[in-house]
Design a protein around this motif. Structure first.
Motif, PDB file in Angstrom:
ATOM      1  N   LEU A 103       0.887  -1.274   0.328  1.00  0.00           N
ATOM      2  CA  LEU A 103      -0.683   0.127   0.071  1.00  0.00           C
ATOM      3  C   LEU A 103       0.789   1.140  -0.173  1.00  0.00           C
ATOM      4  N   GLY A 104       2.434   1.678   0.305  1.00  0.00           N
ATOM      5  CA  GLY A 104       3.237   2.370   0.059  1.00  0.00           C
ATOM      6  C   GLY A 104       3.672   2.410  -1.072  1.00  0.00           C
ATOM      7  N   LYS A 105       3.727   1.520  -2.428  1.00  0.00           N
ATOM      8  CA  LYS A 105       3.929   1.453  -3.593  1.00  0.00           C
ATOM      9  C   LYS A 105       3.237   2.541  -3.803  1.00  0.00           C
ATOM     10  N   GLU A 106       3.795   3.302  -4.995  1.00  0.00           N
ATOM     11  CA  GLU A 106       3.289   4.781  -6.037  1.00  0.00           C
ATOM     12  C   GLU A 106       2.310   3.693  -6.964  1.00  0.00           C
ATOM     13  N   GLY A 107       3.044   2.748  -7.453  1.00  0.00           N
ATOM     14  CA  GLY A 107       2.329   2.211  -8.335  1.00  0.00           C
ATOM     15  C   GLY A 107       0.977   1.574  -7.550  1.00  0.00           C
ATOM     16  N   VAL A 108       0.469   1.194  -6.891  1.00  0.00           N
ATOM     17  CA  VAL A 108      -0.408   1.086  -5.914  1.00  0.00           C
ATOM     18  C   VAL A 108      -1.456   1.934  -5.867  1.00  0.00           C
ATOM     19  N   GLN A 109      -0.778   3.662  -5.095  1.00  0.00           N
ATOM     20  CA  GLN A 109      -2.007   4.302  -4.600  1.00  0.00           C
ATOM     21  C   GLN A 109      -1.843   5.323  -6.218  1.00  0.00           C
ATOM     22  N   ASN A 110      -1.241   4.747  -7.302  1.00  0.00           N
ATOM     23  CA  ASN A 110      -1.387   5.366  -8.994  1.00  0.00           C
ATOM     24  C   ASN A 110      -2.979   4.731  -9.008  1.00  0.00           C
ATOM     25  N   LEU A 111      -2.838   3.987  -8.623  1.00  0.00           N
ATOM     26  CA  LEU A 111      -4.413   2.690  -8.899  1.00  0.00           C
ATOM     27  C   LEU A 111      -5.601   3.720  -8.222  1.00  0.00           C
ATOM     28  N   LEU A 112      -5.487   3.945  -6.685  1.00  0.00           N
ATOM     29  CA  LEU A 112      -6.993   4.958  -6.978  1.00  0.00           C
ATOM     30  C   LEU A 112      -6.758   6.808  -7.624  1.00  0.00           C
ATOM     31  N   ALA A 113      -5.760   7.225  -8.077  1.00  0.00           N
ATOM     32  CA  ALA A 113      -5.851   8.361  -8.482  1.00  0.00           C
ATOM     33  C   ALA A 113      -6.182   8.171 -10.124  1.00  0.00           C
ATOM     34  N   LEU A 114      -5.879   6.717 -10.796  1.00  0.00           N
ATOM     35  CA  LEU A 114      -6.064   6.577 -11.997  1.00  0.00           C
ATOM     36  C   LEU A 114      -7.639   5.931 -12.324  1.00  0.00           C
ATOM     37  N   ARG A 115      -8.128   5.043 -11.087  1.00  0.00           N
ATOM     38  CA  ARG A 115      -9.880   5.430 -11.174  1.00  0.00           C
ATOM     39  C   ARG A 115     -10.564   6.470 -10.746  1.00  0.00           C
ATOM     40  N   PHE A 116     -10.390   7.280 -10.245  1.00  0.00           N
ATOM     41  CA  PHE A 116     -11.110   8.137  -8.990  1.00  0.00           C
ATOM     42  C   PHE A 116     -10.629   9.859  -9.433  1.00  0.00           C
ATOM     43  N   GLY A 117      -9.209  10.073 -10.158  1.00  0.00           N
ATOM     44  CA  GLY A 117      -9.639  11.067 -10.563  1.00  0.00           C
ATOM     45  C   GLY A 117      -9.263  11.131 -12.160  1.00  0.00           C
ATOM     46  N   TYR A 134       5.987   5.401   6.699  1.00  0.00           N
ATOM     47  CA  TYR A 134       6.739   6.383   7.829  1.00  0.00           C
ATOM     48  C   TYR A 134       6.135   7.420   8.089  1.00  0.00           C
ATOM     49  N   LEU A 135       6.066   7.926   6.613  1.00  0.00           N
ATOM     50  CA  LEU A 135       5.514   9.813   7.187  1.00  0.00           C
ATOM     51  C   LEU A 135       4.348   9.706   7.591  1.00  0.00           C
ATOM     52  N   ASP A 136       3.564   8.541   7.197  1.00  0.00           N
ATOM     53  CA  ASP A 136       2.004   8.952   7.238  1.00  0.00           C
ATOM     54  C   ASP A 136       1.486   8.206   8.622  1.00  0.00           C
ATOM     55  N   ALA A 137       2.565   7.237   9.519  1.00  0.00           N
ATOM     56  CA  ALA A 137       2.415   6.667  10.994  1.00  0.00           C
ATOM     57  C   ALA A 137       2.944   8.224  11.795  1.00  0.00           C
ATOM     58  N   ILE A 138       3.774   8.746  11.396  1.00  0.00           N
ATOM     59  CA  ILE A 138       4.066   9.496  11.884  1.00  0.00           C
ATOM     60  C   ILE A 138       3.915  10.512  12.075  1.00  0.00           C
ATOM     61  N   GLU A 139       2.736  10.432  11.297  1.00  0.00           N
ATOM     62  CA  GLU A 139       1.587  11.858  10.934  1.00  0.00           C
ATOM     63  C   GLU A 139      -0.126  11.728  11.267  1.00  0.00           C
ATOM     64  N   GLY A 140       0.535  10.404  11.927  1.00  0.00           N
ATOM     65  CA  GLY A 140      -1.021   9.870  12.468  1.00  0.00           C
ATOM     66  C   GLY A 140      -2.004   9.339  11.441  1.00  0.00           C
ATOM     67  N   ASN A 141      -2.030   9.683  10.023  1.00  0.00           N
ATOM     68  CA  ASN A 141      -2.701   9.179   8.850  1.00  0.00           C
ATOM     69  C   ASN A 141      -2.501   7.432   8.608  1.00  0.00           C
ATOM     70  N   GLY A 142      -3.876   7.460   8.547  1.00  0.00           N
ATOM     71  CA  GLY A 142      -4.302   5.472   8.765  1.00  0.00           C
ATOM     72  C   GLY A 142      -4.882   5.254   7.338  1.00  0.00           C
ATOM     73  N   THR A 143      -4.894   5.837   6.550  1.00  0.00           N
ATOM     74  CA  THR A 143      -5.669   5.254   4.862  1.00  0.00           C
ATOM     75  C   THR A 143      -4.917   4.494   4.535  1.00  0.00           C
ATOM     76  N   LEU A 144      -3.603   3.798   4.577  1.00  0.00           N
ATOM     77  CA  LEU A 144      -2.670   3.336   3.795  1.00  0.00           C
ATOM     78  C   LEU A 144      -1.960   2.183   4.384  1.00  0.00           C
ATOM     79  N   PHE A 145      -3.056   1.872   5.403  1.00  0.00           N
ATOM     80  CA  PHE A 145      -2.714   0.672   6.553  1.00  0.00           C
ATOM     81  C   PHE A 145      -3.812  -0.511   6.720  1.00  0.00           C
ATOM     82  N   VAL A 146      -4.038  -1.372   7.278  1.00  0.00           N
ATOM     83  CA  VAL A 146      -4.833  -1.954   6.891  1.00  0.00           C
ATOM     84  C   VAL A 146      -5.854  -2.366   8.600  1.00  0.00           C
ATOM     85  N   ARG A 147      -7.151  -1.987   8.630  1.00  0.00           N
ATOM     86  CA  ARG A 147      -7.855  -2.078   9.321  1.00  0.00           C
ATOM     87  C   ARG A 147      -8.003  -3.516  10.404  1.00  0.00           C
ATOM     88  N   ARG A 148      -8.547  -3.698  11.381  1.00  0.00           N
ATOM     89  CA  ARG A 148      -8.448  -4.765  11.950  1.00  0.00           C
ATOM     90  C   ARG A 148      -9.192  -5.767  11.143  1.00  0.00           C
TER      91      ARG A 148
END
Length: 492
Positions: free
Chosen positions: A183-197, A428-442
């Motif tokens: 989920l930290g890979k640029e290509g995976v995040q770009n999948l969201l940009a491709l679909r919803f942008g 790391y940057l997201d976790a340091i800043e408290g952004n859980g978007t790219l992490f997996v929920r229970r």
């Protein structure tokens, strides 16, 4: 009882448990250095490494310097930047099972703490709950703290629940960041940009226009010294339960209302809950397990799995599935999933084949019309290909000729000036800043395990053993039948 508290500001202290391990040396510390070099860490940010290795801070810094020299390109490091990064690092040897050692660690954390704290548990999962309990007992797990957990979260649903219960007894769910580094890979995040942008694709992203979806995660490597771990997990637990199913979620999910942790993860959960269970009676026709034997990869002879392991084993190194997402958008569309080791090439890609045109006006001229396809490659290179039909140049005296061509966007060409970042830099940057978007929920983790457990239980009940496939191929021959009996073929 769960400790509550919301994330209020970026963490000024990162504590890495397992800081002398392989993952830390290969990925974590080089990623942290990348953030430091680019000025993305606060001036007062510190990192405390801890492990059972008997080192002091000086020896740990020397070890990290060696990792950076090996892992970070020369162009991306300089003496001054490395020196200033090493000055941020501290080390405390500790064994949380030893009370005196654990106390020394918690006192060191208290001495270094100036604000929020991020704990990264890069250890075996059996240590997650004990580490969290030690932190909780020392009053180091309250408001302003959060914890990152590495996969695997358990071996099955029951063990995942036990691990999650152990962690959330100390940290409430909003402060637990489960890592899936894909989920930290640029290509995976770009999948969201491709679909919803883009307005171009979303109207076509459904069963009315897409005939099949294939998701492949193919590795050319073997077990690489991880034999004991891998033999306990196999391809289904090591790759399918997390990486592959996360790609399914991002491919199949509905548009979230906004790009925030709750909205994105709610839509991913809906996909997991829509996966049709593969019942015992359907297992033979909808799943294939394989194990590689001796062969050749890239022209180099390699041993079989059992030879690498040094003993007999019934563990699968390959799995292929025909799955369905039973909802309005994807009803009737097969999702072909496969992952394996020692395959013919290294590739992570999502292949969407569109439905054929309803009537070909070129049939009388002998020109064949192939279905359009969208290929999203994540590795080894990140690129997007849209395959379209195109007239073959010429005078066409013997009839018009067509060929399939690709509109190709390779991100390395489109963004030449942008440095290619490691996945853990984003995480790391997201976790340091408290952004859980790219992490997996229970609930994502446990729902995925529930689906996987059904497949593994079916294999056991039917006595299914892995089929052999030579290293350097794309899996057992039975995987070909998995698609071809439905009129499809794997993209090789």
């Amino acid at each position: 009882m769960s400790a509550s508290g919301s994330v209020s500001r970026p963490a000024s202290l990162l504590v890495i448990f397992g800081a002398t391990g392989d993952l830390a040396g290969r990925m974590l510390l080089p990623s942290l250095y990348g953030l430091h070099r680019d000025g993305l860490l606060a001036t007062d940010f510190r990192c405390l490494g801890t492990a059972r290795s008997d080192l002091d801070t000086g020896a740990f810094r020397d070890q990290v310097r060696q990792h950076l020299e090996k892992r970070v390109p020369v162009a991306d490091r300089d003496t001054d930047s490395v020196a200033r990064f090493l000055d941020r690092l501290e080390y405390q040897a500790a064994d949380v099972a030893d009370s005196q050692s654990a106390t020394a660690l918690t006192e060191r954390i208290k001495a270094l703490r100036t604000g929020d704290v991020l704990y990264h548990l890069s250890t075996a999962p059996r240590f997650y709950a004990p580490i969290c309990a030690v932190l909780g007992a020392a009053r180091l797990a309250g408001a302003g703290t959060r914890v990152m957990l590495e996969k695997p979260i358990g071996h099955d649903l029951a063990s995942a629940v036990a691990i999650n219960d152990g962690v959330t007894a100390t940290f409430d769910e909003s402060r637990v960041f489960r890592v899936d580094h894909y989920l930290g890979k640029e290509g995976v995040q770009n999948l969201l940009a491709l679909r919803f942008g883009n307005a171009l694709f979303e109207p076509l992203w459904n069963a009315r226009h897409i005939e099949q979806v294939q998701i492949t995660v193919a590795e050319t490597i073997g077990v690489e010294g991880r034999g004991d771990y891998y033999d306990h997990s196999g391809a289904s637990r090591d790759m399918l339960q997390n990486h592959l199913l996360q790609l399914v979620c991002l491919t199949a999910m509905e548009p979230p209302s906004q790009f925030d942790p709750s909205a994105v993860r709610n839509e991913k959960l809906k996909v997991l809950r829509s996966l049709r269970p593969i019942e015992v009676a359907d297992i033979p026709n909808n799943s294939v397990a394989g194990q590689y034997t001796a062969g050749a990869v890239d022209g180099v002879a390699v041993p079989g799995y059992r030879d690498e392991l040094g003993r007999a084993s019934n563990t699968e190194t390959y799995i292929a599935l025909r799955a369905h997402v039973d909802n309005w958008r994807w009803s009737g569309v097969p999702f072909y999933l496969r992952t394996g080791k020692r395959m013919a090439r290294r590739a992570t890609e999502i292949y969407l084949q569109f439905r054929a045109v309803p009537h070909s006006i070129f049939a009388n001229s002998g020109a064949a019309v192939e279905p359009n396809a969208l290929i999203i490659s994540l590795q080894p290179e990140e690129r997007i290909e849209l395959r379209l039909m195109h007239k073959t140049p010429g005078l066409d005296r013997n009839g018009l000729k067509l060929a399939q061509v690709a509109l190709d966007l390779e991100t390395s060409d489109a963004f030449k000036q942008a440095r290619r970042r490691l996945a853990y830099e984003r995480l790391y940057l997201d976790a340091i800043e408290g952004n859980g978007t790219l992490f997996v929920r229970r609930d994502e983790t446990e729902t995925a395990w529930q689906w996987i457990d059904g497949i593994l239980d079916g294999w056991q009940k039917l006595g299914i053993s892995p089929k052999s496939y030579p290293a350097g191929t794309f899996g057992p021959s039975s995987a070909v039948a998995l698609t071809e009996r439905h009129g499809h073929s794997w993209r090789e």
